[in-house]
Design an enzyme around this catalytic site. Structure first.
Site, PDB file in Angstrom:
ATOM      1  N   ASP A  21       4.109   1.517   4.099  1.00 15.69           N
ATOM      2  CA  ASP A  21       3.543   3.002   3.763  1.00 15.69           C
ATOM      3  C   ASP A  21       3.387   3.727   5.125  1.00 15.69           C
ATOM      4  OD1 ASP A  21       3.104   1.588   1.319  1.00 15.69           O
ATOM      5  OD2 ASP A  21       1.072   0.953   2.233  1.00 15.69           O
ATOM      6  N   GLU A 203       3.231   6.839  -7.474  1.00 13.71           N
ATOM      7  CA  GLU A 203       2.401   6.581  -6.282  1.00 13.71           C
ATOM      8  C   GLU A 203       2.961   7.075  -4.991  1.00 13.71           C
ATOM      9  OE1 GLU A 203       1.474   2.398  -6.140  1.00 13.71           O
ATOM     10  OE2 GLU A 203       3.195   2.052  -5.148  1.00 13.71           O
TER      11      GLU A 203
END
Length: 326
Positions: A21, A203
Site C-alpha cells: 500500500d 478499494e
C-alpha cells in the site's frame, strides 16, 4: 525472500521491499515522503529524501505504534501522508484485537512542521458529516485525500450489505481534516468479473490529474494474484460528487503478468518526478503467485515504481515496460 517459486526478473525487482500500500507525497519544497503498510501491521513509518530514488535507502522512522488493546490495536493499514493548509496529517485504518475486522479510518496530526522529527498526536476516528447515518459504521479503510477547486475531498472503501459484504468506494467533501462536510456518495461497486474474484472488492483509491481530467485508480478482488487495478475518470469541470459524471472503465488497467513475474499489482499512489512533469505510479506487487495461507499475511508485497505514459486521448497507460529510471 524465501518463496521457492520466486523468479527474479528486471521488472519485479522491488523499489522498497516488504512495503505494501505504498504512498509517496512530494511537498512544496521538493522533499519526497514515503509511507506504507509494514508486514506486522503494527505501526506507521515514514522516510524522506530529496529524490524519489533516494527513498529507496532512506532512513525509516516509526511515527506511531498500535495500541495494546481496544481500538487501533491491530491491522494498521495503508497510511497516507498529506499536508493540508500547512499542517501535516496521516490517514490510516486500524482494527480492534477483540474484533479484528472492526476496521475504521483514523487520523494523526503532526504537532510541528517537520513530519520526520516532530511529535504526532491522535485525532481519533474520521468523523462523518452531520446527519450522515451511513459512513464509517462498517469495515472502512484505504482513505485518500485530494484537492479540487479549492476544497478537499475524501475517498474511501467501505463494506455494505448482509452476509458476505461488498466493498464499495465512496466520496465526500471535507469540512476539516478529520470531518466530512457532505454525506457519502457511491462512486463504484464491484460490477465486473475482475472485481469479484474470491471477494467482491473495490478499494485503494488514488487520484491523478492530467489534461483536464481527474483519473481515479482503485484495486479490486482478493489480495493474491487476482488483485488488479481499475480506473474511473471525470472531466475536471464536472461535479466530482455527481456519480453519473464519472465513467468506469470496463477492464483493469494493470494486472498480473506471469511472464514478467509480477503478481497482484495494486493499491497505488501517484507522484510527480523531480522534473515536475513526469507522473510516477507507485504500487505494490508480489514476485510469485503460490502463497501459503492467507495472502493478506504474506510479507512480500513490495513497493514498485513505473512511469505513467499517456495515449493520444490523454488517458494514462500503465505498462511494466515503462520502468522508472532516474
Amino acid at each position: 525472500m524465501n518463496n521457492s517459486n520466486y523468479r527474479k526478473t528486471s521488472w519485479n525487482e522491488p523499489f522498497i521491499a516488504q512495503r505494501a500500500d505504498p504512498y509517496v507525497y512530494r511537498h512544496t519544497d521538493g522533499t519526497y515522503y514515503f509511507t506504507a503498510s509494514v508486514p506486522d501491521y503494527d505501526r506507521i513509518v515514514l522516510r524522506s529524501a530529496e529524490t524519489v530514488e533516494g527513498l529507496r535507502d532512506a532512513e525509516e522512522v516509526t511515527l506511531w505504534h498500535k495500541h495494546e488493546s481496544g481500538e487501533q490495536s491491530i491491522h494498521i493499514w495503508a497510511p497516507e501522508i498529506h499536508c493540508l493548509d500547512g499542517n501535516w496529517y496521516i490517514y490510516y485504518a486500524a482494527g480492534d484485537k477483540d474484533n479484528v475486522w472492526e476496521i475504521r479510518p483514523y487520523v494523526l496530526r503532526c504537532t510541528g512542521t517537520d513530519p520526520m522529527k516532530d511529535t504526532w498526536e491522535e485525532m481519533g476516528m474520521m468523523r462523518a458529516a452531520d446527519g450522515d447515518e451511513f459512513s464509517f459504521h462498517a469495515f472502512s479503510l484505504d482513505a485518500t485525500v485530494f484537492e479540487h477547486k479549492g476544497g478537499h475531498y475524501y475517498i474511501w472503501a467501505e463494506k455494505t450489505g448482509v452476509g458476505r459484504q461488498v466493498s464499495n468506494l465512496y466520496i465526500a467533501r471535507m469540512e476539516s481534516p478529520n470531518k466530512l462536510a457532505t454525506a457519502q456518495v457511491l462512486l463504484t461497486t464491484p460490477d465486473y468479473d475482475w472485481e469479484r474474484v474470491d471477494f467482491w472488492v473495490d478499494e485503494g483509491p488514488a487520484v491523478l490529474k492530467h489534461d483536464g481530467k481527474i483519473f481515479m485508480t482503485f484495486s479490486a478482488s482478493a489480495t493474491g494474484a487476482c488483485y488488479c487495478m481499475g480506473m474511473m475518470y471525470i472531466d475536471e469541470d464536472k461535479d466530482v460528487l455527481d456519480p453519473h459524471a464519472w465513467t468506469k472503465m470496463r477492464y483493469p488497467v494493470l494486472k498480473t503478468d506471469e511472464e514478467k513475474g509480477i503478481y497482484g499489482p495494486g493499491h497505488n499512489s501517484f507522484v510527480k518526478a523531480e522534473d515536475g512533469v513526469t507522473d510516477l505510479c507507485v504500487y505494490h506487487a508480489r514476485p510469485y503467485d503460490e502463497i501459503v495461507g492467507d495472502p493478506l499475511y504474506d510479507p512480500n508485497r513490495h513497493a514498485m515504481v513505473m512511469k505513467v505514459c499517456y495515449d493520444e486521448n490523454g488517458f494514462p497507460v500503465f505498462s511494466y515496460d515503462n520502468k522508472f529510471i532516474k
